[in-house]
Design a protein around this motif. Structure first.
Motif, PDB file in Angstrom:
ATOM      1  N   ILE A  30      11.472  15.636  -3.198  1.00  0.00           N
ATOM      2  CA  ILE A  30      10.893  14.305  -3.434  1.00  0.00           C
ATOM      3  C   ILE A  30      11.963  13.359  -3.980  1.00  0.00           C
ATOM      4  O   ILE A  30      12.026  12.187  -3.600  1.00  0.00           O
ATOM      5  N   TYR A  31      12.792  13.861  -4.863  1.00  0.00           N
ATOM      6  CA  TYR A  31      13.886  13.049  -5.402  1.00  0.00           C
ATOM      7  C   TYR A  31      14.778  12.529  -4.272  1.00  0.00           C
ATOM      8  O   TYR A  31      15.149  11.353  -4.243  1.00  0.00           O
ATOM      9  N   ASP A  32      15.135  13.403  -3.331  1.00  0.00           N
ATOM     10  CA  ASP A  32      15.937  12.968  -2.183  1.00  0.00           C
ATOM     11  C   ASP A  32      15.227  11.856  -1.417  1.00  0.00           C
ATOM     12  O   ASP A  32      15.854  10.888  -0.988  1.00  0.00           O
ATOM     13  N   PHE A  33      13.921  11.990  -1.224  1.00  0.00           N
ATOM     14  CA  PHE A  33      13.163  10.970  -0.504  1.00  0.00           C
ATOM     15  C   PHE A  33      13.071   9.665  -1.289  1.00  0.00           C
ATOM     16  O   PHE A  33      12.962   8.585  -0.701  1.00  0.00           O
ATOM     17  N   SER A  34      13.095   9.744  -2.609  1.00  0.00           N
ATOM     18  CA  SER A  34      12.908   8.536  -3.417  1.00  0.00           C
ATOM     19  C   SER A  34      13.976   7.478  -3.140  1.00  0.00           C
ATOM     20  O   SER A  34      13.709   6.284  -3.264  1.00  0.00           O
ATOM     21  N   GLU A  35      15.182   7.903  -2.739  1.00  0.00           N
ATOM     22  CA  GLU A  35      16.229   6.916  -2.461  1.00  0.00           C
ATOM     23  C   GLU A  35      15.943   6.110  -1.195  1.00  0.00           C
ATOM     24  O   GLU A  35      16.583   5.093  -0.956  1.00  0.00           O
ATOM     25  N   MET A  36      14.983   6.541  -0.392  1.00  0.00           N
ATOM     26  CA  MET A  36      14.631   5.816   0.831  1.00  0.00           C
ATOM     27  C   MET A  36      13.540   4.780   0.598  1.00  0.00           C
ATOM     28  O   MET A  36      13.196   4.030   1.506  1.00  0.00           O
ATOM     29  N   GLU A  37      12.994   4.747  -0.601  1.00  0.00           N
ATOM     30  CA  GLU A  37      11.941   3.779  -0.918  1.00  0.00           C
ATOM     31  C   GLU A  37      12.523   2.372  -1.010  1.00  0.00           C
ATOM     32  O   GLU A  37      13.623   2.191  -1.546  1.00  0.00           O
ATOM     33  N   LYS A  42       6.360   1.250  -5.722  1.00  0.00           N
ATOM     34  CA  LYS A  42       5.815   2.037  -6.825  1.00  0.00           C
ATOM     35  C   LYS A  42       5.613   3.497  -6.421  1.00  0.00           C
ATOM     36  O   LYS A  42       5.191   4.320  -7.208  1.00  0.00           O
ATOM     37  N   GLU A  43       5.950   3.807  -5.164  1.00  0.00           N
ATOM     38  CA  GLU A  43       5.873   5.188  -4.696  1.00  0.00           C
ATOM     39  C   GLU A  43       7.034   5.983  -5.261  1.00  0.00           C
ATOM     40  O   GLU A  43       8.111   5.457  -5.485  1.00  0.00           O
ATOM     41  N   MET A  44       6.813   7.250  -5.475  1.00  0.00           N
ATOM     42  CA  MET A  44       7.843   8.200  -5.899  1.00  0.00           C
ATOM     43  C   MET A  44       8.502   7.813  -7.211  1.00  0.00           C
ATOM     44  O   MET A  44       9.692   8.060  -7.426  1.00  0.00           O
ATOM     45  N   ASP A  45       7.744   7.228  -8.119  1.00  0.00           N
ATOM     46  CA  ASP A  45       8.217   7.003  -9.475  1.00  0.00           C
ATOM     47  C   ASP A  45       8.015   8.288 -10.267  1.00  0.00           C
ATOM     48  O   ASP A  45       7.146   9.108  -9.947  1.00  0.00           O
ATOM     49  N   PHE A  46       8.791   8.478 -11.323  1.00  0.00           N
ATOM     50  CA  PHE A  46       8.582   9.619 -12.197  1.00  0.00           C
ATOM     51  C   PHE A  46       7.216   9.511 -12.868  1.00  0.00           C
ATOM     52  O   PHE A  46       6.749   8.407 -13.159  1.00  0.00           O
ATOM     53  N   ASP A  47       6.623  10.658 -13.145  1.00  0.00           N
ATOM     54  CA  ASP A  47       5.397  10.658 -13.935  1.00  0.00           C
ATOM     55  C   ASP A  47       5.778  10.581 -15.421  1.00  0.00           C
ATOM     56  O   ASP A  47       6.964  10.464 -15.759  1.00  0.00           O
ATOM     57  N   ASP A  48       4.795  10.649 -16.307  1.00  0.00           N
ATOM     58  CA  ASP A  48       5.054  10.519 -17.745  1.00  0.00           C
ATOM     59  C   ASP A  48       5.861  11.678 -18.320  1.00  0.00           C
ATOM     60  O   ASP A  48       6.333  11.607 -19.453  1.00  0.00           O
ATOM     61  N   HIS A  49       6.023  12.760 -17.550  1.00  0.00           N
ATOM     62  CA  HIS A  49       6.778  13.923 -18.011  1.00  0.00           C
ATOM     63  C   HIS A  49       8.160  14.004 -17.355  1.00  0.00           C
ATOM     64  O   HIS A  49       8.862  15.003 -17.509  1.00  0.00           O
ATOM     65  N   GLY A  50       8.540  12.971 -16.609  1.00  0.00           N
ATOM     66  CA  GLY A  50       9.859  12.934 -15.995  1.00  0.00           C
ATOM     67  C   GLY A  50       9.965  13.673 -14.673  1.00  0.00           C
ATOM     68  O   GLY A  50      11.051  13.965 -14.209  1.00  0.00           O
ATOM     69  N   GLY A  51       8.843  13.970 -14.055  1.00  0.00           N
ATOM     70  CA  GLY A  51       8.837  14.641 -12.759  1.00  0.00           C
ATOM     71  C   GLY A  51       8.090  13.814 -11.735  1.00  0.00           C
ATOM     72  O   GLY A  51       7.763  12.641 -11.973  1.00  0.00           O
TER      73      GLY A  51
END
Length: 176
Positions: A30-37, A42-51
């Motif tokens: 998911i982290y790899d995909f987050s750079e394509m946002e 607001k998609e693929m943001d960290f949750d409150d626990h950093g994941g």
């Protein structure tokens, strides 16, 4: 640099007890995909626990016929995962669909992914579809090469998504 082959790469079905491995690897996926946002998403943001939120429907891969969780290893060390199911983005159902495919960055560009794909197709012959999101430039380059060198592939056709269910490319083929 190591060149991957069947002696160094293995792909096998993950047992229920190995589900946490796939859950943890999915965070990197998911982290790899987050750079394509796109900026401002607001998609693929960290949750409150950093994941990240877990992959949806992961439990199905241990409970539903035709769903398979696979672990990819390099020299017996964990290197990635693949999730195969019988649902497809565009056409509903299919014999085999690679829903998610992940190889750790350390093992990319040396043949690990290509070898893993070849082993998966050999283990699960039949009609396949593999979809790649439009924005995933690296995957759009990887998949036609990986499918094309698999010795069991025939009837390879590239399709486009219908924009309602999928935006991107789809490869349809048979693996014997």
């Amino acid at each position: 640099m190591m060149r991957a082959d069947a002696e160094t790469v293995s792909v096998r079905l993950a047992g229920w007890s190995e589900r946490p491995l796939i859950e943890r690897l999915a965070q990197f996926y998911i982290y790899d995909f987050s750079e394509m946002e796109p900026p401002g998403s607001k998609e693929m943001d960290f949750d409150d626990h950093g994941g990240y939120s877990p992959l949806p429907d992961l439990d199905l891969y241990w409970r539903v016929d035709g769903f398979r969780p696979l672990l990819i290893r390099v020299r017996q060390r964990l290197a990635g995962f693949a999730l195969i199911n019988s649902r497809h983005h565009r056409d509903g159902s299919i014999e085999h669909n690679i829903r998610e495919f992940f190889v750790a960055r350390k093992h990319r560009r040396c043949g690990v992914g290509t070898e893993a794909v070849g082993q998966i197709l050999a283990q699960y012959p039949g009609h396949w579809k593999i979809a790649v999101a439009e924005r995933n430039v690296a995957a759009k380059a990887f998949w036609p090469r990986a499918i094309g060198v698999a010795p069991t592939v025939t009837q390879l056709v590239q399709l486009s998504g219908d924009a309602d269910h999928w935006r991107g490319l789809i490869w349809s083929f048979r693996a014997e």
